[in-house]
Design a protein around this motif. Structure first.
Motif, PDB file in Angstrom:
ATOM      1  N   ALA A 297       0.831  -1.208   0.000  1.00  0.00           N
ATOM      2  CA  ALA A 297       0.000   0.000   0.000  1.00  0.00           C
ATOM      3  C   ALA A 297       0.864   1.256   0.000  1.00  0.00           C
ATOM      4  O   ALA A 297       0.581   2.216  -0.720  1.00  0.00           O
ATOM      5  N   ARG A 298       1.914   1.238   0.802  1.00  0.00           N
ATOM      6  CA  ARG A 298       2.793   2.415   0.844  1.00  0.00           C
ATOM      7  C   ARG A 298       3.513   2.605  -0.488  1.00  0.00           C
ATOM      8  O   ARG A 298       3.607   3.733  -0.997  1.00  0.00           O
ATOM      9  N   ALA A 299       4.012   1.522  -1.070  1.00  0.00           N
ATOM     10  CA  ALA A 299       4.709   1.627  -2.349  1.00  0.00           C
ATOM     11  C   ALA A 299       3.787   2.155  -3.451  1.00  0.00           C
ATOM     12  O   ALA A 299       4.188   2.997  -4.268  1.00  0.00           O
ATOM     13  N   LEU A 300       2.544   1.689  -3.461  1.00  0.00           N
ATOM     14  CA  LEU A 300       1.590   2.159  -4.464  1.00  0.00           C
ATOM     15  C   LEU A 300       1.213   3.618  -4.212  1.00  0.00           C
ATOM     16  O   LEU A 300       1.067   4.409  -5.152  1.00  0.00           O
ATOM     17  N   ARG A 301       1.060   3.978  -2.958  1.00  0.00           N
ATOM     18  CA  ARG A 301       0.728   5.360  -2.624  1.00  0.00           C
ATOM     19  C   ARG A 301       1.837   6.318  -3.058  1.00  0.00           C
ATOM     20  O   ARG A 301       1.576   7.448  -3.490  1.00  0.00           O
ATOM     21  N   GLU A 302       3.082   5.872  -2.955  1.00  0.00           N
ATOM     22  CA  GLU A 302       4.220   6.706  -3.346  1.00  0.00           C
ATOM     23  C   GLU A 302       4.521   6.614  -4.840  1.00  0.00           C
ATOM     24  O   GLU A 302       5.465   7.247  -5.319  1.00  0.00           O
ATOM     25  N   GLY A 303       3.735   5.794  -5.554  1.00  0.00           N
ATOM     26  CA  GLY A 303       3.937   5.664  -6.998  1.00  0.00           C
ATOM     27  C   GLY A 303       5.170   4.860  -7.366  1.00  0.00           C
ATOM     28  O   GLY A 303       5.687   4.983  -8.481  1.00  0.00           O
ATOM     29  N   ARG A 304       5.634   4.006  -6.438  1.00  0.00           N
ATOM     30  CA  ARG A 304       6.828   3.196  -6.670  1.00  0.00           C
ATOM     31  C   ARG A 304       6.558   1.740  -6.303  1.00  0.00           C
ATOM     32  O   ARG A 304       7.130   1.217  -5.324  1.00  0.00           O
ATOM     33  N   LEU A 311      10.616  -2.116   1.197  1.00  0.00           N
ATOM     34  CA  LEU A 311       9.803  -1.725   2.349  1.00  0.00           C
ATOM     35  C   LEU A 311       9.393  -2.947   3.173  1.00  0.00           C
ATOM     36  O   LEU A 311       9.416  -2.922   4.408  1.00  0.00           O
ATOM     37  N   TYR A 312       9.047  -4.001   2.489  1.00  0.00           N
ATOM     38  CA  TYR A 312       8.607  -5.221   3.167  1.00  0.00           C
ATOM     39  C   TYR A 312       9.760  -5.878   3.918  1.00  0.00           C
ATOM     40  O   TYR A 312       9.591  -6.352   5.054  1.00  0.00           O
ATOM     41  N   ARG A 313      10.930  -5.898   3.324  1.00  0.00           N
ATOM     42  CA  ARG A 313      12.088  -6.488   4.007  1.00  0.00           C
ATOM     43  C   ARG A 313      12.379  -5.739   5.302  1.00  0.00           C
ATOM     44  O   ARG A 313      12.660  -6.355   6.339  1.00  0.00           O
ATOM     45  N   ALA A 314      12.305  -4.417   5.260  1.00  0.00           N
ATOM     46  CA  ALA A 314      12.515  -3.639   6.477  1.00  0.00           C
ATOM     47  C   ALA A 314      11.427  -3.937   7.514  1.00  0.00           C
ATOM     48  O   ALA A 314      11.704  -4.058   8.713  1.00  0.00           O
ATOM     49  N   ALA A 315      10.191  -4.097   7.050  1.00  0.00           N
ATOM     50  CA  ALA A 315       9.071  -4.333   7.963  1.00  0.00           C
ATOM     51  C   ALA A 315       9.143  -5.703   8.630  1.00  0.00           C
ATOM     52  O   ALA A 315       8.658  -5.883   9.748  1.00  0.00           O
ATOM     53  N   THR A 316       9.737  -6.686   7.945  1.00  0.00           N
ATOM     54  CA  THR A 316       9.809  -8.049   8.489  1.00  0.00           C
ATOM     55  C   THR A 316      11.112  -8.301   9.237  1.00  0.00           C
ATOM     56  O   THR A 316      11.431  -9.454   9.565  1.00  0.00           O
ATOM     57  N   ARG A 317      11.849  -7.264   9.545  1.00  0.00           N
ATOM     58  CA  ARG A 317      13.141  -7.439  10.211  1.00  0.00           C
ATOM     59  C   ARG A 317      12.990  -8.200  11.535  1.00  0.00           C
ATOM     60  O   ARG A 317      13.779  -9.093  11.838  1.00  0.00           O
ATOM     61  N   GLN A 318      11.975  -7.880  12.329  1.00  0.00           N
ATOM     62  CA  GLN A 318      11.814  -8.532  13.628  1.00  0.00           C
ATOM     63  C   GLN A 318      11.471 -10.010  13.462  1.00  0.00           C
ATOM     64  O   GLN A 318      11.953 -10.850  14.231  1.00  0.00           O
ATOM     65  N   ILE A 319      10.647 -10.343  12.472  1.00  0.00           N
ATOM     66  CA  ILE A 319      10.333 -11.753  12.218  1.00  0.00           C
ATOM     67  C   ILE A 319      11.604 -12.502  11.860  1.00  0.00           C
ATOM     68  O   ILE A 319      11.891 -13.581  12.391  1.00  0.00           O
TER      69      ILE A 319
END
Length: 403
Positions: A297-304, A311-319
């Protein structure tokens, strides 16, 4: 559906990861299509242990409590190493037992309620990552801006990204059988976990209202005799014959360090997000599905959209950190040299068992559990050496244990 269809997000797989991703993305106003080859409800091989950590994710994603009857709460667990008890705990953080046939159909219904479109009973014939489209068996072509592979351990999306869905040298394998419900009230309220029921693996017995889910799982390369393992475990439990067992691969610690590329993401079992010690994967499936949707959603919102994987790799760092630390602990639990030391430490420490349960509940992370186990290893190793020496000499002499 038109011959060519374009969607913001296409999700392959209708299990917990796919449903979580679909619901999370649709709730953000995105045009979401979820595709699964099966028609729901469908049977799914899985012990059906739904932890408190998974329940927290469920409430966060779907903004409600689960319906009555979907889960059976258990507050007692017993640990074993073969025929030897390693301790029992009552009033642990709640664990919930369910049948995946019921759970997955329920989660898909919530995704549809959130606004996602479901296309079930339809296979994908081809995935063209360069062209950002896929083709269904009936000839329809669907274009995507972001693709989320939540299609399990044999993921077609992972194969398209990396050439194969998993590494055969490190993959796990599990066998399972639904057996009759137990009649003893004490056994019926107790989840059972058996370390050593398989080589570099474990066994489980989850008593439910209509059946008892019994299984064994471990590294496939070290268990060419897995059928014999399940037969032996069923005989140990005295809960019936294991004839008619079913098997499935288990991404047992072989997670993706980079769970995606460009506008293509992998969630749940497709990313290998399964705990390599407990085998628990539903909590990580729900969590990674949600995180994949948020990154998309964030990538689409930013047009990228091509930036979704970063973005997803950063978000799954804790997992991934949790799985990496669990992989460090795994030789302590399962290796031939360390397993006796671990079993004595685990059996003799209510604190270690309590930390294990708090970790399953989401109240404690693996770094704290690693530190606790590491602190006890020297004493446990001394005791293990001492018992072996006493057994060989027939008498008790020698130095005192370290403080």
């Amino acid at each position: 559906m038109k011959d060519t269809d374009t969607r913001d997000i296409v999700i392959l797989g209708g299990g917990p990861a796919g449903a979580a991703a679909a619901a999370s993305a649709a709730a953000r106003g995105l045009d979401v299509l979820l595709i699964d080859k099966a028609r729901f409800p469908r049977d799914k091989l899985c012990g059906g242990l739904f932890t408190s950590r998974a329940l927290t994710e469920y409430r966060h994603i779907f903004r409600r409590a689960p319906p009555e009857g979907l889960f059976e709460e258990r507050r007692a667990i017993s640990f074993h190493m073969g025929a030897r008890p390693m301790g029992r705990m009552d009033d642990v953080p709640p664990m919930f037992l369910t049948m995946r046939r019921d759970l997955d159909a329920h989660l898909l219904g919530l995704a549809q309620e959130a606004g996602a479109e479901l296309l079930t009973g339809q296979r994908v014939a081809a995935i063209d990552l360069a062209g950002e489209c896929l083709t269904l068996e009936d000839g329809h072509t669907i274009r995507f801006r972001v693709l989320i592979g939540a299609d399990g351990v044999t993921s077609a999306v992972a194969r398209a990204l990396f050439g194969r869905p998993f590494d055969p040298a490190t993959i796990g394998f599990a066998l399972e059988k639904e057996m009759p419900p137990v009649s003893d009230p004490e056994t019926a309220r107790t989840v059972r976990v058996d370390f050593g029921a398989a080589d570099w693996g474990y066994g489980w017995s989850f008593p439910k209202r209509r059946s008892t889910t019994v299984g064994v799982g471990g590294l496939q390369a070290r268990n060419p005799d897995m059928k014999a393992r399940l037969h032996g475990y069923a005989a140990l439990l005295d809960q019936g014959e294991a004839a008619g067992m079913k098997g499935h691969f288990l991404p047992f610690g072989d997670y993706r360090r980079r769970p995606g590329r460009g506008c293509v993401l992998l969630a749940g079992d497709a990313a290998g997000f399964v705990d390599p010690i407990t085998g628990e994967g539903i909590a990580h499936a729900l969590g990674s599905g949600r995180l994949a949707a948020e990154a998309a959603a964030r990538a689409l919102r930013e047009g990228r959209p091509e930036g979704a994987a970063a973005l997803y790799r950063a978000a799954t760092r804790q997992i991934r950190l949790s799985l990496r630390i669990a992989a460090l602990l795994r030789p302590i639990v399962f290796s031939d040299r360390m397993a006796p030391i671990f079993s004595r430490s685990f059996a003799g420490s209510r604190r270690v068992k309590g930390a294990y349960m708090r970790m399953l509940a989401g109240e404690l992370d693996y770094p704290a559990l690693l530190w606790l186990v590491a602190r006890r290893l020297p004493v446990a190793a001394w005791r293990s050496w001492r018992m072996e020496r006493v057994g060989s000499m027939g008498r008790s002499t020698g130095p005192r244990p370290p403080a």
